[in-house]
Motif scaffolding. Sequence first.
Motif, PDB file in Angstrom:
ATOM      1  N   UNK A  44     -64.164  -4.112  47.122  1.00 13.78           N
ATOM      2  CA  UNK A  44     -63.536  -4.383  45.822  1.00 13.78           C
ATOM      3  C   UNK A  44     -63.092  -3.127  45.080  1.00 13.78           C
ATOM      4  N   UNK A  45     -63.793  -2.027  45.275  1.00 15.68           N
ATOM      5  CA  UNK A  45     -63.410  -0.782  44.606  1.00 15.68           C
ATOM      6  C   UNK A  45     -62.056  -0.300  45.119  1.00 15.68           C
ATOM      7  N   UNK A  46     -61.761  -0.592  46.389  1.00 16.29           N
ATOM      8  CA  UNK A  46     -60.489  -0.154  46.966  1.00 16.29           C
ATOM      9  C   UNK A  46     -59.303  -0.929  46.393  1.00 16.29           C
ATOM     10  N   UNK A  47     -59.552  -2.134  45.875  1.00 13.15           N
ATOM     11  CA  UNK A  47     -58.460  -2.924  45.312  1.00 13.15           C
ATOM     12  C   UNK A  47     -58.146  -2.544  43.865  1.00 13.15           C
ATOM     13  N   UNK A  48     -59.024  -1.856  43.185  1.00  4.20           N
ATOM     14  CA  UNK A  48     -58.828  -1.550  41.773  1.00  4.20           C
ATOM     15  C   UNK A  48     -57.570  -0.719  41.519  1.00  4.20           C
ATOM     16  N   UNK A  49     -57.289   0.345  42.287  1.00 11.18           N
ATOM     17  CA  UNK A  49     -56.058   1.101  42.000  1.00 11.18           C
ATOM     18  C   UNK A  49     -54.800   0.238  42.112  1.00 11.18           C
ATOM     19  N   UNK A  50     -54.739  -0.610  43.111  1.00 10.96           N
ATOM     20  CA  UNK A  50     -53.585  -1.482  43.260  1.00 10.96           C
ATOM     21  C   UNK A  50     -53.458  -2.472  42.121  1.00 10.96           C
ATOM     22  N   UNK A  51     -54.582  -3.018  41.689  1.00 11.26           N
ATOM     23  CA  UNK A  51     -54.543  -3.967  40.575  1.00 11.26           C
ATOM     24  C   UNK A  51     -54.188  -3.276  39.268  1.00 11.26           C
TER      25      UNK A  51
END
Length: 192
Positions: free
Chosen positions: A144-151
């Motif tokens: 989930x931490x990897x999706x934060x920049x994209x979001x």
Amino acid sequence: MNIKLFLLAVLPASIGASTSFYRPSQTAQILSKNELLNNKVVTPSLAADACDEHIAISLRGGEGSTNADVPKANELTGAAFFTVLQVLLNKVFVSKGVKFPAMLGCTITVFTVLVLAEVVSPGLGQNGFELLTPGANVLTKWLPVMFVPGLAMLPLAPSIGTPLDALKVLSMIVLGFGFTMATTGYLVLAMR
């Protein structure tokens, strides 16, 4: 006896807790009635050998003095393997002009290698799987931490286009979902 059980189960978990995460593995103490009355705590392996009726006490909050969130060497090694494989495959794809996601290429590569290893030498693929599982679990935990920049950058993304383009994308999602459900259902029926 209920008060002793409560004190023995709740107080060690609340006093010695080093983290607020629930760790189901290695957090249960098994006590026989005699050990419970004598306030004697034993390891689960020793308690399992006793022939009396056992009482399992589940403790929350970790194991007291250890920090369960520190990755172990095998977890870091597996995660590093996946990361290095993805970076190398990405460089190969870019140099060859291949428009294919390197992460998906890594998934297919690892799966193919493990299946072929199992075919060539039974047990070799399973050993490789067991070697890579801790690293995959670490990456899954932090996914989930990897999706934060994209979001976070999503509001700055270019628009889809016209309403007709949005309708095309939405129809592909709906039709794709229907196709996936139908093929999965027929595959399950065929396998019965």
